[in-house]
Every structure is written in structure tokens, then in C-alpha cells.
Design a protein around this motif. Structure first.
Motif, short mmCIF file in Angstrom:
data_model
loop_
_atom_site.label_atom_id
_atom_site.label_comp_id
_atom_site.label_asym_id
_atom_site.label_seq_id
_atom_site.Cartn_x
_atom_site.Cartn_y
_atom_site.Cartn_z
N THR A 355 0.22 12.93 -51.38
CA THR A 355 0.14 14.38 -51.58
C THR A 355 -0.84 14.76 -52.70
O THR A 355 -1.61 15.70 -52.57
CB THR A 355 1.53 14.96 -51.90
OG1 THR A 355 2.42 14.68 -50.81
CG2 THR A 355 1.47 16.47 -52.10
N VAL A 356 -0.83 14.01 -53.79
CA VAL A 356 -1.60 14.42 -54.97
C VAL A 356 -2.98 13.76 -55.08
O VAL A 356 -3.76 14.11 -55.97
CB VAL A 356 -0.81 14.13 -56.27
CG1 VAL A 356 0.55 14.81 -56.22
CG2 VAL A 356 -0.63 12.62 -56.50
N ILE A 357 -3.31 12.83 -54.17
CA ILE A 357 -4.49 11.98 -54.32
C ILE A 357 -5.80 12.76 -54.42
O ILE A 357 -6.73 12.34 -55.12
CB ILE A 357 -4.56 10.96 -53.14
CG1 ILE A 357 -5.66 9.91 -53.38
CG2 ILE A 357 -4.78 11.68 -51.81
CD1 ILE A 357 -5.36 8.98 -54.50
N GLY A 366 -4.53 15.09 -71.59
CA GLY A 366 -5.37 14.54 -72.64
C GLY A 366 -6.46 13.63 -72.11
O GLY A 366 -7.02 12.83 -72.85
N GLY A 367 -6.75 13.75 -70.82
CA GLY A 367 -7.80 12.94 -70.21
C GLY A 367 -7.47 11.47 -70.10
O GLY A 367 -8.34 10.65 -69.81
N ILE A 368 -6.19 11.13 -70.33
CA ILE A 368 -5.82 9.71 -70.37
C ILE A 368 -4.83 9.34 -69.27
O ILE A 368 -5.06 8.42 -68.49
CB ILE A 368 -5.21 9.34 -71.75
CG1 ILE A 368 -6.22 9.63 -72.86
CG2 ILE A 368 -4.79 7.88 -71.78
CD1 ILE A 368 -5.67 9.46 -74.24
N CYS A 369 -3.72 10.05 -69.19
CA CYS A 369 -2.66 9.69 -68.22
C CYS A 369 -2.32 10.89 -67.35
O CYS A 369 -2.67 12.03 -67.65
CB CYS A 369 -1.44 9.17 -68.95
SG CYS A 369 -0.71 10.35 -70.10
N LEU A 370 -1.60 10.60 -66.27
CA LEU A 370 -1.22 11.62 -65.30
C LEU A 370 0.17 12.16 -65.62
O LEU A 370 1.05 11.41 -66.01
CB LEU A 370 -1.26 11.05 -63.89
CG LEU A 370 -2.62 10.56 -63.39
CD1 LEU A 370 -2.46 9.83 -62.05
CD2 LEU A 370 -3.59 11.72 -63.22
N SER A 371 0.35 13.46 -65.38
CA SER A 371 1.65 14.09 -65.62
C SER A 371 2.57 13.85 -64.44
O SER A 371 2.38 14.43 -63.36
CB SER A 371 1.47 15.59 -65.85
OG SER A 371 2.73 16.24 -65.84
#
Length: 499
Positions: A355-357, A366-371
Motif C-alpha cells: 500500500t505505501v510503496i 528526519g530523513g532517516i526512518c519511516l513512520s
């Protein structure tokens, strides 16, 4: 005199984690008949057939073939015992030839050692001649259109001299001429005493080709009736458990100003030649044509999935390139592809990932990890909005029915908030109830101001949903018609213009 029972399935049950897919289902197929199997997506039709074909192990129940109880442990065992299946989602060796695909796993050998290319070619040609299939046996599978690949799969099933052949949505990628050809093959098999199990959501086909119809709902048997005693309305009522008076929702979208202008669009490596047209804000523009006419190529060139040879694309009057899918998504385009399994889903990933791809940048923190929280919320929205039947977000998408897989993909693209939605066979392999929901969704998107371009091989669908229809023929735009004022005859005439 009634034909004898060739296949009997009694009390078949099958459970997956969190869902009871089959609950005591019965099915009896008589020799020399076509038995249609119908139901909404998720009703259990394909699961039942996979239990017959040895792909799934049933939890309980009995299967009797020609008077003998069987329980196949693999599809190979099923084939060797006279049960063949033509799957809706083709699973072929695309880099190998047609002949190789036909004989894969059972190559004829000389002296039990050497594979005989000559025998393979001769037998392939004999089968194709018997079935009147016009496909080059030497062609590489990936170079063939979906319809010809489907015919190869049908020929492969017939080549096993099977007693029972399962056709799962066999006409979903076939033109009307090819459907007539398939029906001739089925009638030939029926006259030889084969039992045909025919799964389809196209009720006109079911009432025309079938002798008996079994209807399932939510993993349970609902009814088995002679086809001649059923009407379309009765089938719908039995399938969905409610009346569905209209096949198409009211068209209350109002097209506005021009949103997209396409001038002289040609493909670098395809037949597509100098297609020019406009798309209006809030409009549903259909594309009709025979298989190989260039319908899909229009969408793929617009989306950058194929290399554009020449032509100009303007969105809101501004020229854009759309050289790659990534660039197209940034420009507000979304493409729902024709071949769901090959180019639409990530089969081993779960519902959330699928769904989110296409929208991962929106979940970065923060440009690092996904929520994880945002992804979960958006997936919940998609499941509810699309009415996706799934035990949970963590369910692998390949375990869903074809229609529910399609709904996941549509939900995926809506999360990217596209301005132009390109839909290639959006209701392929989807039941009548789910089709209505998708039609409603398409019309709602148009009412929100989206521009929708929709390819379909089902002319009633184009006439029932679209505002205008472009007709492709031989890679060229053969004409444009008003959906309210045209007819299927006019569309077919234009479709044959450059053939």
C-alpha cells in the motif's frame, strides 16, 4: 439422460491464519458439461480449485475423480491424473520459447536420455492445429501479448488429455474474437466428455457457455442450478446476498477545462503512432480497441514505462517529459497496470508494504526512518476505503483474491494524490459487486477534479462509465466517440479501421 458425475468434492474446508476460506463446500461436475463457479472476490472459488489441483492441502472433506477418491499433493500429480488448470495469473517462463513452456517438466526424450526438439515441435504444431491457435512455437514468451500467452496456457492444459480442466477467468485478457475461439475449444472438449470448471465474473459468458452454475459466498456453498434456469439478476442476488439493480452507478461527474494535452505521441519500440488527444478535468476518458491495437502503449508511454519516440505532453499547459515512472509520479500521474501479478504487486510482501510503496517519501521522519504510525494509518484508510477483505495489514498480498489485490493497488496510487489516473483494465478479474464499488470510486475521483484515462476490453464498461471513448486500431488513433451517443457496433468498426 443426465451425464454421470466425473468429479465430486464433498465437505471441503480450508483455514488460513485468521480466516476460514472454505467451510464445507460441495461441488459436482458431470462429464461432458461446463460447470460455472461464481462468487464475489474472496468467496473461495480459487481456493477450492487450488485444493483440487494440489496447490493447497484441504483440511477436511473428500475429492472423488472418476469414482476414485484422490488427494493430490502437487499440481504435477494432479496433471498426471487428468486434472489441469488454466490460472488467471499466468506463471510462465518468459525467457523461454512457446514450445519450451508447453513441455516444461515433461520434455519428450529419445531413449529416455536425450530431449527431442523435433518431437516437441511436431507435437506443439499438432496441438495448435487441432485448437486453431496461431502462435509461433519458436517465439519467446515475453514477446507475446497477454492474449496469446493465455492461448498457450490453454493449449498446454489440453495437451495433457485431461478429464477435468479448470479455467480461471480465461477471457479476462481476450478480445471478443478470441473469446469466440475459446468457446469453440471448450465446446470441442465438452463433446469429448471432459468436465470443464469455468470461473468468471462475466455473467453473459456464464449464461451462454455453462450447463450448471454453482455460486459461493464467504467460503460457503450457496446454490447449484442449471444455467438455463438462471437470470443475471438472480445470479447477482445469490452472489452478493442482496439486490443490485444497476450495473453502473449514475454518472454525475462534470468535465471541466483541459488538464492534459497529448500531441503526436509515438513509441520508440512499439506500434504507437502519433496519437493526439485531450483530457479534461473531472473527465473519464476511455480507450477501446482490439488486442495489440496500442491501448496499453498509450498509457505506458504517458507514464514513462515505455520509451517515448516522439510527441509532446502538456499538463495544465506546461510541457512535461515523464521519461521515467519516478518522474511521472512527481508530475502527478499514476498507472494501474494490466498484469497485476507481474507488474502490480509485490507478492511476498504484506498489505502494508504494497500500500505505501509508492509514497514512502511522505513517511520519512528526519530523513532517516519511516513512520510506522503514519504507514499504519494510511493502510487502514486504504483497507476501509477500498473495502479490502484481509485478516490484517500483515497478510501477504499474494494470499488475497485477485480483486482484493487490485483494490490494494488502487489504494496505493490514491495515496500519491495523482492528478491524472491511468487505469489499464481496472476491473479485470473482479466480481460484479466489487466492480460497482470501483466504478463508484472512479466517478468520485472525477468529481474531485481528477482526470481519468481508462483502458478496457469490455465495451459495456466503457459505455457505462466513460464520458468520451478513444478507439485505437493498428497503433493509431482511429476515432473518438461520445459514450452517451455511440454504440458497440460503431466502436468495433473503428477498432478494425487499420487492422
Amino acid at each position: 439422460m443426465d451425464q454421470p458425475a466425473l468429479l465430486e468434492m464433498r465437505g471441503i474446508t480450508k483455514e488460513f491464519p485468521g480466516v476460514k476460506a472454505l467451510d464445507g463446500v460441495n461441488l459436482t461436475v458431470r462429464a461432458g458439461t461446463v460447470h460455472a463457479l461464481m462468487g464475489e472476490n474472496g468467496a473461495g472459488k480459487s481456493t477450492l480449485m487450488k485444493c483440487l489441483f494440489g496447490i493447497y492441502a484441504k483440511d477436511s472433506g473428500t475429492i472423488t475423480l472418476d469414482g476414485k477418491e484422490v488427494s493430490f499433493k502437487s499440481s504435477k500429480e494432479a496433471l498426471e491424473n487428468g486434472v489441469a488448470m488454466v490460472h488467471q495469473e499466468l506463471n510462465q517462463a518468459l525467457t523461454r520459447s512457446v514450445t519450451d513452456n508447453l513441455w516444461l517438466g515433461r520434455y519428450p526424450k529419445v531413449g529416455g536420455i536425450m530431449v527431442s526438439e523435433g518431437i516437441m515441435r511436431r507435437r506443439t504444431q499438432e496441438i495448435f492445429e487441432e485448437l486453431d491457435v496461431h502462435v509461433d512455437p519458436r517465439a519467446i514468451m515475453s514477446t507475446l501479448p497477454v492474449s496469446q500467452r493465455q492461448m498457450v496456457e490453454i493449449a498446454k492444459a489440453v495437451s495433457y488429455d485431461s478429464k477435468v480442466i479448470v479455467f480461471d477467468e480465461p477471457t479476462s485478457s481476450l478480445t471478443e474474437v478470441e473469446v469466440e475461439h475459446l468457446f469453440r475449444i471448450i465446446n470441442m472438449l465438452r463433446s469429448k466428455g471432459c468436465g470443464i470448471i469455468y470461473i468468471s465474473h462475466k455473467m453473459e459468458e456464464i449464461l451462454r457457455i455453462s450447463d450448471d452454475v454453482t455460486i459461493m459466498r464467504d467460503g460457503q456453498w450457496v446454490a447449484t442450478r442449471p444455467a438455463k434456469e438462471l437470470t443475471m439478476d438472480e445470479i447477482i442476488r445469490l452472489m452478493v446476498g442482496r439486490e443490485l439493480t444497476n450495473r453502473f452507478p449514475p454518472k454525475d461527474n462534470v468535465p471541466g477545462d483541459v488538464i492534459l494535452e497529448v500531441e503526436n505521441l509515438s513509441g520508440k519500440y512499439t506500434r504507437l503512432q502519433e496519437a493526439s488527444f485531450q483530457l479534461h478535468k473531472g473527465e473519464i476518458l476511455g480507450i477501446a480497441g482490439l488486442d495489440g491495437s496500442g491501448r496499453t502503449e498509450v498509457l505506458e508511454n504517458l507514464f514513462g514505462a515505455m520509451t517515448k519516440g516522439s510527441g509532446t505532453i502538456r499538463l495544465h499547459g506546461r510541457e512535461i517529459r515523464n521519461r521515467t515512472p519516478r518522474e511521472s509520479i512527481k508530475n502527478g500521474f499514476a498507472l494501474l497496470t494490466e498484469e497485476r501479478r507481474a507488474t502490480g504487486i509485490f507478492g511476498i510482501r504484506d498489505i502494508r508494504d504494497n500500500t505505501v510503496i509508492s509514497n514512502l517519501k511522505n513517511y520519512l521522519m528526519g530523513g532517516i526512518c519511516l513512520s510506522d504510525k503514519k504507514m499504519k494509518a494510511d493502510t487502514d484508510w486504504a483497507i476501509q476505503a477500498m473495502r479490502i477483505k484481509t485478516p490484517s495489514q500483515s497478510t501477504q498480498i499474494r494470499s488475497l483474491s485477485g480483486g482484493n489485490q487490485q483494490k490494494v493497488i488502487i489504494g496505493r496510487w490514491l495515496l500519491t494524490k495523482p492528478e491524472v489516473l491511468l487505469l489499464d483494465e481496472p476491473t479485470r478479474g473482479i466480481d460484479v459487486g466489487a466492480k460497482y464499488e470501483i466504478y463508484q470510486l472512479i466517478i468520485e475521483l472525477a468529481k474531485e477534479g481528477k482526470g481519468v484515462i481508462m483502458v478496457s476490453s469490455e465495451m459495456p464498461e466503457l459505455l457505462g462509465v466513460c464520458d468520451r471513448i478513444l478507439v485505437m486500431s493498428g497503433g493509431r488513433l482511429a476515432g473518438e466517440v461520445d459514450a452517451k451517443a455511440t454504440s458497440q457496433e460503431e466502436i468495433l468498426t473503428l477498432a478494425a479501421k487499420y487492422v
